[in-house]
Write a protein that holds these residues in place. Structure first.
Motif, PDB file in Angstrom:
ATOM      1  N   VAL A   1      80.788  48.035   5.300  1.00 53.62           N
ATOM      2  CA  VAL A   1      81.071  48.270   3.887  1.00 53.62           C
ATOM      3  C   VAL A   1      79.939  47.724   3.025  1.00 53.62           C
ATOM      4  N   GLN A   2      79.467  46.524   3.342  1.00 48.40           N
ATOM      5  CA  GLN A   2      78.399  45.914   2.553  1.00 48.40           C
ATOM      6  C   GLN A   2      77.092  46.678   2.699  1.00 48.40           C
ATOM      7  N   HIS A   3      76.830  47.214   3.891  1.00 43.33           N
ATOM      8  CA  HIS A   3      75.631  48.038   4.071  1.00 43.33           C
ATOM      9  C   HIS A   3      75.728  49.306   3.231  1.00 43.33           C
ATOM     10  N   PHE A   4      76.896  49.952   3.231  1.00 39.54           N
ATOM     11  CA  PHE A   4      77.067  51.179   2.453  1.00 39.54           C
ATOM     12  C   PHE A   4      76.862  50.903   0.959  1.00 39.54           C
ATOM     13  N   LEU A   5      77.364  49.760   0.492  1.00 37.40           N
ATOM     14  CA  LEU A   5      77.178  49.399  -0.907  1.00 37.40           C
ATOM     15  C   LEU A   5      75.714  49.121  -1.212  1.00 37.40           C
ATOM     16  N   ARG A   6      75.059  48.410  -0.305  1.00 32.91           N
ATOM     17  CA  ARG A   6      73.628  48.126  -0.483  1.00 32.91           C
ATOM     18  C   ARG A   6      72.821  49.410  -0.562  1.00 32.91           C
ATOM     19  N   LEU A   7      73.283  50.428   0.147  1.00 30.88           N
ATOM     20  CA  LEU A   7      72.582  51.708   0.198  1.00 30.88           C
ATOM     21  C   LEU A   7      73.084  52.681  -0.867  1.00 30.88           C
ATOM     22  N   LYS A   8      73.742  52.127  -1.900  1.00 29.51           N
ATOM     23  CA  LYS A   8      74.079  52.838  -3.136  1.00 29.51           C
ATOM     24  C   LYS A   8      75.212  53.850  -3.034  1.00 29.51           C
ATOM     25  N   ALA A   9      76.127  53.673  -2.097  1.00 25.99           N
ATOM     26  CA  ALA A   9      77.284  54.562  -2.034  1.00 25.99           C
ATOM     27  C   ALA A   9      78.053  54.493  -3.351  1.00 25.99           C
ATOM     28  N   SER A  10      78.505  55.649  -3.845  1.00 28.44           N
ATOM     29  CA  SER A  10      79.200  55.693  -5.132  1.00 28.44           C
ATOM     30  C   SER A  10      80.622  55.168  -5.027  1.00 28.44           C
ATOM     31  N   LYS A  11      81.273  55.408  -3.872  1.00 34.28           N
ATOM     32  CA  LYS A  11      82.629  54.929  -3.666  1.00 34.28           C
ATOM     33  C   LYS A  11      82.788  54.538  -2.201  1.00 34.28           C
ATOM     34  N   VAL A  12      83.298  53.346  -1.965  1.00 30.27           N
ATOM     35  CA  VAL A  12      83.591  52.889  -0.606  1.00 30.27           C
ATOM     36  C   VAL A  12      85.038  52.434  -0.576  1.00 30.27           C
ATOM     37  N   ILE A  13      85.824  53.052   0.283  1.00 25.76           N
ATOM     38  CA  ILE A  13      87.242  52.723   0.401  1.00 25.76           C
ATOM     39  C   ILE A  13      87.459  51.837   1.620  1.00 25.76           C
ATOM     40  N   MET A  14      87.974  50.656   1.374  1.00 26.40           N
ATOM     41  CA  MET A  14      88.326  49.731   2.448  1.00 26.40           C
ATOM     42  C   MET A  14      89.789  49.982   2.815  1.00 26.40           C
TER      43      MET A  14
END
Length: 327
Positions: free
Chosen positions: A41-54
């Motif tokens: 999740v943190q990698h996806f956020l670092r790579l600018k994902a617009s929405k990440v659902i946990m």
């Protein structure tokens, strides 16, 4: 051989740090309040994902993880959402998939949640690991696929990816239950169940399920990539219930060669951008060739076992969600 591959990979390599751009993309990661899922999740956020659902079993723990992640990534406050999902309950899986269907776009799904235990327990009438690692994982895979196909149709330039987190330990079981008239019935019989390698067996069964679905969808258009990723041996809470000799052995192995959870999380992100050549592939060590996959899987006996297991699993899934086979 898988064991040699695993040892070499764990001791002498490290997964590359992901660099893909996820701008504008919506990502779902299950089992993501701890361990590999949380790191992914943190990698996806670092790579600018617009929405990440946990997707998490405990919303409270998920919200606690979100608070922690937000401290590292300021964009997490607006991009990160916590949704409830309990693999031990089929209705929860169905409700989750229905909510996913309301999203306008889903680019990648990482089905990471799983359990490993030697304790006997029934979830939904089946042994707990069979329910979580095999039945619910496949149920979610099939129920979420229509949303991924809708995304691919709506956005022609997008090829969605559905990744199931597997394990190299699938190669370390002889899976004698396959010789019984009914595989699932034998695994749900406490009197004859072999809990010592139950996790390994369920990971092999999950791999068979992914391969079967990938084969059945290979010619479907628009295209959705379906793959399995082996994150390797990592420092996570997966084996927290291990006791006795198993706990000692796992402790020694982790001390010798385990990757960090962050390093393992990289492999989940890699699988999400591995491309069409990864369809139906067991990705190991962030590499596409099936070098970490057991030779049994593609042997004549392995293929026979896959078809037999899938026939039984399809019947179970139909009872849970009538008409699901049409997907």
């Amino acid at each position: 051989m898988p064991l040699r591959h695993e040892l070499h990979s764990q001791l002498f390599t490290r997964p590359p740090v992901p660099t893909a751009d996820f701008s504008g993309k919506t990502i779902i990661v299950t089992g993501s309040n701890v361990g590999l899922g949380k790191e992914a999740v943190q990698h996806f956020l670092r790579l600018k994902a617009s929405k990440v659902i946990m997707a998490v079993r405990s919303v409270r723990k998920g919200e606690d993880a979100k608070i922690e992640i937000t401290k590292n990534y300021k964009t997490a406050a607006s991009a990160l959402e916590v949704w409830p999902l309990d693999y031990s309950n089929y209705a929860s899986c169905q409700d989750f998939a229905a909510k996913v269907a309301t999203l306008g776009r889903v680019d990648a799904v990482v089905l990471n949640a799983g359990i490993a235990t030697e304790e006997w327990e029934l979830f939904e009438g089946h042994e707990s690991q069979v329910t979580v690692n095999v039945i619910s994982t496949t149920l979610l895979m099939l129920l979420i696929l229509p949303t991924l196909y809708a995304t691919a149709e709506k956005y022609p330039s997008v090829t969605p990816v559905l990744t199931v987190v597997g394990s190299g330990v699938h190669a370390y079981t002889k899976f004698p239950e396959r010789e019984n008239p009914k595989i699932f019935d034998s695994m749900d019989d406490k009197k004859i169940s072999r809990m010592g390698d139950r996790y390994q067996v369920t990971k092999l069964m999950s791999l068979f399920a992914v391969r079967e679905v990938a084969e059945k969808t290979a010619s479907k258009r628009p295209f959705v990539i379906i793959n399995t990723v082996n994150p390797g041996l990592c420092y996570t809470e997966l084996n927290r219930s291990a006791v006795g000799g198993t706990a000692v052995a796992m402790g020694v192995m982790k001390a010798m060669m385990a990757w960090t959870a962050e390093e393992g999380g990289r492999t989940l992100v890699f699988a999400s951008v591995a491309g069409q050549e990864s369809h139906g592939v067991f990705i190991s060590g962030s590499k596409i060739p099936n070098t970490g996959q057991s030779k049994f899987v593609t042997s004549a006996e392995g293929k026979r076992t896959q078809k037999k297991m899938w026939g039984e699993l399809a019947e179970i899934l139909e009872r849970i969600q009538p008409g699901i086979s049409a997907i």
